[in-house]
Design an enzyme around this catalytic site. Structure first.
Site, PDB file in Angstrom:
ATOM      1  N   ASP A   1      20.844  68.325  36.568  1.00 31.88           N
ATOM      2  CA  ASP A   1      21.139  69.740  36.333  1.00 31.88           C
ATOM      3  C   ASP A   1      21.993  70.173  37.520  1.00 31.88           C
ATOM      4  O   ASP A   1      21.483  70.366  38.618  1.00 31.88           O
ATOM      5  CB  ASP A   1      19.815  70.526  36.273  1.00 31.88           C
TER       6      ASP A   1
ATOM      7  N   LYS B   1      30.439  76.060  41.489  1.00 32.90           N
ATOM      8  CA  LYS B   1      30.386  75.782  40.049  1.00 32.90           C
ATOM      9  C   LYS B   1      31.189  76.840  39.283  1.00 32.90           C
ATOM     10  O   LYS B   1      31.754  76.564  38.234  1.00 32.90           O
ATOM     11  CB  LYS B   1      28.927  75.774  39.574  1.00 32.90           C
TER      12      LYS B   1
ATOM     13  N   GLU C   1      23.049  72.997  28.551  1.00 38.15           N
ATOM     14  CA  GLU C   1      21.787  73.323  29.227  1.00 38.15           C
ATOM     15  C   GLU C   1      20.666  73.744  28.254  1.00 38.15           C
ATOM     16  O   GLU C   1      19.542  73.290  28.404  1.00 38.15           O
ATOM     17  CB  GLU C   1      22.036  74.384  30.308  1.00 38.15           C
TER      18      GLU C   1
ATOM     19  N   ASP D   1      17.757  81.626  28.433  1.00 37.42           N
ATOM     20  CA  ASP D   1      17.943  81.062  29.765  1.00 37.42           C
ATOM     21  C   ASP D   1      18.537  82.101  30.704  1.00 37.42           C
ATOM     22  O   ASP D   1      19.725  82.410  30.631  1.00 37.42           O
ATOM     23  CB  ASP D   1      18.865  79.830  29.645  1.00 37.42           C
TER      24      ASP D   1
END
Ligand code: AMP
Length: 571
Positions: free
Chosen positions: A6, A68, A145, A168
């Protein structure tokens, strides 16, 4: 051995499929969470994780975080004397995780499943692959994800036909996906999200509350103070998860504020954020053509879903209790390991097949003939619709606008708007068309979108069969194979702190950060402890170092908890 990773915006985790189940791998400090932060220390060596995170404030010119967010763009970060692309910084995090897994497993790790947000574009996915390559990992699969979260809960093992929603809420983004399990096939039916909404916004509201209680605006420019305030607010936010109220004092120069908050007041404060959660949920349900009542399960992922108000809201929204049991900040990594197990054809997983969706509509530009006979350009013609199950291949025929035309140019766009100017251009491809009787037969444009989120565009001239094919990668942001090789070489030349020294580097970085934050006698005391520990490190006597490191750590913890938010001693 394939590992599951992850690769997060704030933290990254690595897990492996072992003894029939997914297992998280601890890093050199014994933690499952490795901050996605990279730094170069004073002697030019690379630091990754907690040690680098501690240096964010003390050495901002030599430390990078949140990269990211720039994946897939050409934006670089300058650290010490060199520019790093987001792929390279991510590669350094991946390398550190790979070393942790190798230490844990006692064997070399060369392949990985890496998770990406469902909303990641082609360019962002491609950059993630390159990051893996730069870290010496073959990326077996990029996994969305939410799909990973569902796999972690074993929802792929459930009965016949089930539909579930993955909710999420991470540090900076909110992602909703609807998945369906049907006859052994897991499919992402729809995904939607808001990448400007996350746990940090809840923290931000408490920070603003502190300012409204008597802190002056100019305190915002004091970076050390803001970092301390945010850390204290983060703690308060977490306290409100397990106690009915919390209160703390803040002091900046001669300004003082007391912040008191109970769970009801906190929820009221957060109402505008809670309301923003609805839209992506409604859109995902609509795209998947599913009613909330038809969902079999709701899965929570992301650290911010630990907040009781989020759990309660999810329960109310869907009129059922979400599935919990795993730590929401660990489920994505666990799911990546399940997918790795699947890849390794472990028996327990043999039965499941996975599919995903293409998160955006992909199409091309067309010219339209208006009622008055004139032409207008700039219109969007979707070829693959948003939330189509991948892998998918769709073909559409286009015709030349005028008989004199000698080529057709296919401009490739991603987005949902009617006009291409409002969508994102991904690339283009041209083919020549011959004058003659079959001139107006046109061209067939085939878009193929694979499970890794890469788009292939193939244009063939109907009359001649001549074909042009391109893999779409976004403009300048893309690295050529030659550049990847050069960056790989440059990264290999970097000196990395060995794993076994990371714990001591982290202690020193933490002490230096505290030195900057403290004042007066306390500051002097921490300065002396740093000097002493550096001298002990220089002895290279491992036993002595281990003993002193523990003493040093305990002293820092004591100082931090004592002085944390007490008013600072006058200089
Ligand atoms: P993630 O990116 O999934 O690690 O989520 C990080 C976010 O989760 C941050 O905004 C944290 O403040 C938040 N978070 C983590 N643990 C808790 C907790 N116990 N209570 C409230 N928020 C939390």
């Amino acid at each position: 051995m394939i590992v599951g990773i992850d690769l997060g915006t704030t933290n990254s985790l690595i897990a492996v499929w072992k003894d029939g189940g997914p297992r998280l791998v601890p890093n050199a400090l014994g933690s499952f969470l490795t901050p996605s932060v990279v730094g170069i220390d004073d002697d030019g060596r690379v630091l990754v994780g907690e040690a680098a995170r501690e240096r964010l404030q003390t050495h901002p010119q030599r430390t990078a975080a949140l990269f990211k967010r720039h994946m897939g763009s050409a934006r670089t970060s300058r650290l010490a004397d060199r520019d790093y692309r987001p792929e390279e910084l991510s590669a350094l995090v991946l390398r550190s995780l790979k070393a942790d897994a190798e230490a844990f497993l006692g064997q070399e790790v060369t392949e990985a499943v890496i998770t990406v947000p469902a909303y990641f574009s082609d360019a962002q996915r491609k950059a993630t692959r390159v990051a893996g390559e730069l870290a010496g990992l073959k990326v077996e699969r990029l996994l969305n994800e939410p799909t990973a979260a569902a796999l972690a809960y074993g929802l792929h093992e459930g009965g016949s036909e089930t539909q579930f929603l993955v909710f999420d809420l991470g540090g900076g983004t909110f992602d909703v996906s609807i998945l369906e399990m049907f006859e052994g096939v897991m499919e992402v039916r729809a995904s939607a999200g808001d990448n400007m909404l996350g746990g940090e916004d809840f923290t931000g509201l408490i920070v603003e509350l502190a300012f409204s209680k008597g802190l002056p605006e100019k305190a915002r420019h004091d970076a050390a103070f803001m970092q301390r305030l945010t850390a204290r607010v983060e703690e308060a936010k977490r306290e409100l998860g397990s106690q009915a109220s919390t209160s703390f004092d803040v002091q900046w120069e001669n300004h003082h504020a007391t912040v008191s908050l109970d769970t009801d007041a906190f929820e009221k404060l957060c109402q505008p954020l809670l309301e923003k959660l609805w839209r992506p949920i409604e859109r995902a349900l609509r795209d998947a053509r599913i009613r909330a009542a038809d969902l079999n399960n709701v899965v929570l992922a992301g650290g911010a879903t630990r907040m009781p108000m989020i759990r309660n809201l999810a329960t109310r929204m869907f009129a059922r209790f979400p599935v919990i049991g795993l730590n929401p900040d660990e489920v994505v990594a666990l799911g990546a390991a399940v997918q790795a197990g699947l890849k390794m054809k472990d028996k327990a997983l043999d039965e499941t097949v996975m599919t995903d969706v293409c998160p955006y509509t992909l199409g091309t530009e067309i010219i339209k003939r208006l009622d008055n006979g004139r032409h207008a350009d700039g219109f969007y013609a979707p070829i693959i619709q948003r939330n189509t199950v991948v892998p998918v291949s769709r073909v559409q025929r286009f015709y030349p606008v005028s008989p004199e035309q000698t080529s057709i140019r296919i401009e490739v766009y991603q987005g949902e708007s009617r006009l291409v100017q409002d969508n994102i251009k991904l690339g283009s491809v041209s083919v020549a068309i011959q004058p003659g009787p079959r001139h107006s037969d046109g061209v067939d444009v085939r878009f193929t979108y694979d499970v890794n989120g890469l788009l292939e565009v193939e244009v063939s001239v109907v009359a001649t069969g001549e074909t042009r094919r391109v893999i779409i990668e976004s403009g300048d942001a893309h690295m050529s194979p030659k550049e990847i090789a050069a960056r790989l070489e440059a990264l290999s030349a970097l000196k990395i702190h060995p794993r076994d020294t990371l714990e001591n580097r982290t202690l020193l970085a933490r002490a230096e950060r505290m030195y900057e934050q403290l004042l007066g006698d306390m500051r002097e005391h921490v300065g002396q402890m740093i000097l002493r520990f550096e001298q002990i490190l220089a002895t290279q006597d491992n036993q002595l170092i281990a003993r002193d490191a523990e003493r040093f750590r305990q002293a820092l913890v004591a100082i931090e908890s004592d002085s944390y938010f007490a008013p600072e001693p006058a200089p």
